[in-house]
Structures are given as C-alpha cells and as structure tokens.
Motif scaffolding. Structure first.
Motif, short mmCIF file in Angstrom:
data_model
loop_
_atom_site.label_atom_id
_atom_site.label_comp_id
_atom_site.label_asym_id
_atom_site.label_seq_id
_atom_site.Cartn_x
_atom_site.Cartn_y
_atom_site.Cartn_z
N GLY A 80 -80.07 -75.92 -52.02
CA GLY A 80 -80.14 -74.62 -52.68
C GLY A 80 -81.50 -73.98 -52.49
O GLY A 80 -82.47 -74.64 -52.12
N LEU A 81 -81.57 -72.69 -52.75
CA LEU A 81 -82.81 -71.92 -52.60
C LEU A 81 -83.36 -72.07 -51.17
O LEU A 81 -84.55 -72.23 -50.97
N THR A 82 -82.46 -72.01 -50.20
CA THR A 82 -82.86 -72.07 -48.79
C THR A 82 -83.06 -70.68 -48.19
O THR A 82 -83.50 -70.57 -47.05
N ASN A 83 -82.72 -69.67 -48.95
CA ASN A 83 -82.89 -68.28 -48.51
C ASN A 83 -84.11 -67.70 -49.21
O ASN A 83 -84.20 -67.73 -50.44
N PRO A 84 -85.10 -67.17 -48.47
CA PRO A 84 -86.32 -66.64 -49.10
C PRO A 84 -86.05 -65.61 -50.19
O PRO A 84 -86.77 -65.58 -51.19
N ALA A 85 -85.00 -64.79 -50.02
CA ALA A 85 -84.69 -63.79 -51.04
C ALA A 85 -84.25 -64.46 -52.34
O ALA A 85 -84.61 -64.01 -53.44
N VAL A 86 -83.50 -65.56 -52.23
CA VAL A 86 -83.06 -66.28 -53.42
C VAL A 86 -84.22 -67.07 -54.02
O VAL A 86 -84.37 -67.17 -55.25
N GLN A 87 -85.09 -67.62 -53.16
CA GLN A 87 -86.29 -68.29 -53.66
C GLN A 87 -87.12 -67.33 -54.52
O GLN A 87 -87.60 -67.70 -55.61
N LYS A 88 -87.28 -66.13 -54.04
CA LYS A 88 -88.08 -65.14 -54.77
C LYS A 88 -87.49 -64.86 -56.14
O LYS A 88 -88.21 -64.70 -57.12
N ARG A 89 -86.16 -64.84 -56.20
CA ARG A 89 -85.48 -64.58 -57.48
C ARG A 89 -85.83 -65.64 -58.52
O ARG A 89 -85.88 -65.34 -59.72
N PHE A 90 -86.07 -66.87 -58.05
CA PHE A 90 -86.37 -67.97 -58.97
C PHE A 90 -87.82 -68.44 -58.87
O PHE A 90 -88.14 -69.57 -59.24
N ASN A 91 -88.67 -67.57 -58.36
CA ASN A 91 -90.11 -67.78 -58.40
C ASN A 91 -90.52 -69.13 -57.79
O ASN A 91 -91.25 -69.91 -58.39
N THR A 92 -90.01 -69.38 -56.57
CA THR A 92 -90.37 -70.61 -55.88
C THR A 92 -90.46 -70.34 -54.38
O THR A 92 -90.06 -69.28 -53.90
N ASP A 93 -90.97 -71.32 -53.64
CA ASP A 93 -91.08 -71.17 -52.18
C ASP A 93 -90.51 -72.38 -51.46
O ASP A 93 -90.83 -72.64 -50.31
N LYS A 94 -89.64 -73.14 -52.15
CA LYS A 94 -89.10 -74.35 -51.52
C LYS A 94 -87.66 -74.56 -51.98
O LYS A 94 -87.26 -74.11 -53.06
N PHE A 261 -76.15 -67.12 -47.58
CA PHE A 261 -76.37 -66.05 -46.62
C PHE A 261 -76.37 -64.69 -47.30
O PHE A 261 -76.75 -63.69 -46.69
N SER A 262 -75.90 -64.66 -48.54
CA SER A 262 -75.74 -63.39 -49.26
C SER A 262 -76.37 -63.49 -50.64
O SER A 262 -76.67 -64.58 -51.11
N PRO A 263 -76.54 -62.35 -51.30
CA PRO A 263 -76.95 -62.41 -52.71
C PRO A 263 -75.88 -63.10 -53.56
O PRO A 263 -74.71 -63.17 -53.18
N LEU A 264 -76.30 -63.61 -54.71
CA LEU A 264 -75.37 -64.16 -55.68
C LEU A 264 -74.70 -63.00 -56.42
O LEU A 264 -75.38 -62.14 -56.99
N LEU A 265 -73.37 -63.00 -56.44
CA LEU A 265 -72.62 -61.89 -57.03
C LEU A 265 -71.68 -62.39 -58.12
O LEU A 265 -71.13 -63.49 -58.00
N PRO A 266 -71.44 -61.58 -59.17
CA PRO A 266 -70.52 -62.00 -60.23
C PRO A 266 -69.08 -61.67 -59.88
O PRO A 266 -68.79 -60.60 -59.33
N PRO A 267 -68.14 -62.57 -60.16
CA PRO A 267 -66.72 -62.26 -59.93
C PRO A 267 -66.17 -61.35 -61.01
O PRO A 267 -66.79 -61.17 -62.06
N ARG A 268 -65.00 -60.80 -60.74
CA ARG A 268 -64.29 -60.02 -61.76
C ARG A 268 -62.79 -60.22 -61.57
O ARG A 268 -62.33 -60.51 -60.47
#
Length: 291
Positions: A80-94, A261-268
């Motif tokens: 998890g958190l292998t995408n830099p954009a997702v890493q940024k969301r959770f304030n990490t770099d690894k 590969f994509s942002p995390l999105l909520p289902p409906r």
C-alpha cells in the motif's frame, strides 16, 4: 552548570518530549481487540495517534493475529501507499504492507453491498501471482518476472476502518492492515517465456493507462502504470524485501496486490465500475457492482 548550559539541556529535553509525544506507542491488546471488533461489525473505529514505523508494524502484527482467527488462511499480501499521490494523502514517503485473507479476492462481476466495510472505497489495482520463493532475491522488475507466473487486473475494495481516515499517517495505514477487505480479480495474463516478450510486458506495464468508468462509460478516475513506484513491479521488489525483514517468505500461489493506479473513491448504491488497462496486451476489463 551555567544558566546557558541549563537552558540548552532544557531545550533538548523539550525537543525530545515533543518528538516522542507526537507518536503513540504500539496499540495495546485491548485497543487492537476493539479495532478487530469494529472490523467485524463494519463500524468505524476511533482514531488513534500517529504511529512510528515500529509501532505501526507492532500494531499490524497484533491485528493480523486476531484477523487470522476469523478470516483464516493468508492468500497473499498487499503493498500500500505505493503511489506518490496516495503517500501524500497520508503524509508519508514510503509504502506499507498488509495481508490478504481467504475470501477477500472475488471474481470479476462480483456484486457487493455498498457498505462492505466501515469506510468503504474502491481503486484500480493489479495482482501478480508468485511462482517461487526466489522472488525475494529479485531486485529489478525483470527479475520479478522470472518469479511470477500471472499478472491479474484487479479492483481493490479497501476499508480504511477508522472514523477519520485522513488523520491516519503512513504507519497508521499499515497498522490497520492497509485496509484489506475485498477486491475483484479479472482474467489472468500469463507471463511470457521469452526475454523479448518479457521486456515488452515490462514496457506495457509501465506505459499503460488504467481507467475506471461507470456503466454509462463516464470516466471516474485514471492513472498510469508508472504511477506505482515508476514501474508496477517495483512494488513487488519492495514488498518481497519488506516481508523478508520480518521473517515472512512468499510461497508459490501467493497473490501480491501492487497498489493504487487511481485515487481512492467512495462507492454508491447502483454503481457499476469497470477498470480497463489500455495498452496492456491481453488485459480484459474487470468489473464490480455495488448494491
């Protein structure tokens, strides 16, 4: 001690307290039991303070021990958190990692309640299947290809579990087993035998465009193969080494989830999602339905 020396010592103590105060210790057995109970009930658990890498790993190990009692066999692992954009969301770099259990991976076309977890989300992902334990010696994407036998399109359905997911830091995401809950897997692509074909596959994995669309064809999100650590199979290199450091050996047949590969999105309710891997030869779309 002079006044100046005293002030220096006090400043050092204050800095130490500020640093240690910023992180919780490994969550207690009672706190982890409560997390597991919320996981089972699919209700949001209270947030916990930011964790260090060590305390995040300790908490994850405790939670995995409890989840195994309920979920049973481990069928793979997720990076998890292998995408830099997702890493940024959770304030990490690894990256971080978690375990996949039996029943978590369902076939394409699977229908699930929208509330499949406490904080349900979906994302475009990919699985690979391990061929042999020598994958732990792989240091390049090409070497990874020698120790996997399938590449599998995958929509992951993670569950971030807590009341306020944006407040989690990187180790906190690891502590909740990287939100492993469900996912749908498409048609496997066999890893080719020849050197030239394998290099072509590596190039396609890096250059492909992955799109999520609804039933009308409207684009929900997209990303590129290179969004995962520059090359998706770099996630396998990282994970194999991280697991080895904790005494875990990947086994033939284990699945490895590579990340977002994509942002995390909520289902409906009523939403159908299709992931398409443009530019990846042999990749069939994978689909999930929410009710």
């Amino acid at each position: 001690m002079t006044m100046k020396q005293t002030l220096i010592v006090l400043a050092a103590v204050a800095a130490t307290l500020a640093t240690t105060g910023a992180h919780a210790e490994c969550l207690s057995d009672a706190q982890v039991a409560a997390l597991a109970a919320h996981y089972e009930a699919k209700t949001p658990a209270p947030n916990f303070p930011a964790l260090s890498d060590v305390d995040g790993a300790c908490t994850r190990a405790k939670l995995n021990s409890l989840l195994a009692q309920r979920l049973g066999k481990v069928v793979g692992y997720k990076a998890g958190l292998t995408n830099p954009a997702v890493q940024k969301r959770f304030n990490t770099d690894k990256p971080v990692w978690g375990k996949l259990y039996e029943g978590m991976v369902q076939p394409s076309g699977y229908t699930t309640p929208t509330a499949f977890g406490a904080r349900p989300l979906f994302e475009a992902d990919m699985l690979v299947r391990v061929k042999d334990a020598a994958i732990h010696q792989a240091r390049t994407p090409y070497e990874v290809l020698q120790h996997i036998d399938q590449v599998i399109p995958f929509i992951e359905l993670p569950d971030l579990m807590v009341q306020a997911p944006p407040q989690l830091n990187g180790p906190g995401v690891g502590a909740i087993n990287v939100g492993a809950r469900l996912g749908v897997a498409g048609q496997p692509i066999a890893v080719p035998a020849t050197r030239g074909e394998r290099y072509a596959l590596l190039d396609a994995l890096e250059r492909m465009t992955v799109e999520l669309a609804d039933a009308s064809g409207a684009l929900l999100a997209s990303g590129k193969g290179s969004d995962i650590l520059g090359q998706p199979l770099n996630a396998v290199v990282w994970l194999a080494q991280a697991l080895q450091q904790e005494g875990i050996t990947l086994q033939p047949g284990d699945l490895v989830s590579l990340g977002s590969f994509s942002p995390l999105l909520p289902p409906r309710p009523g939403l159908s999602v299709t992931a398409t891997y443009w530019g990846l030869p042999g990749a069939q779309p994978v689909q999930v339905h929410f009710k």
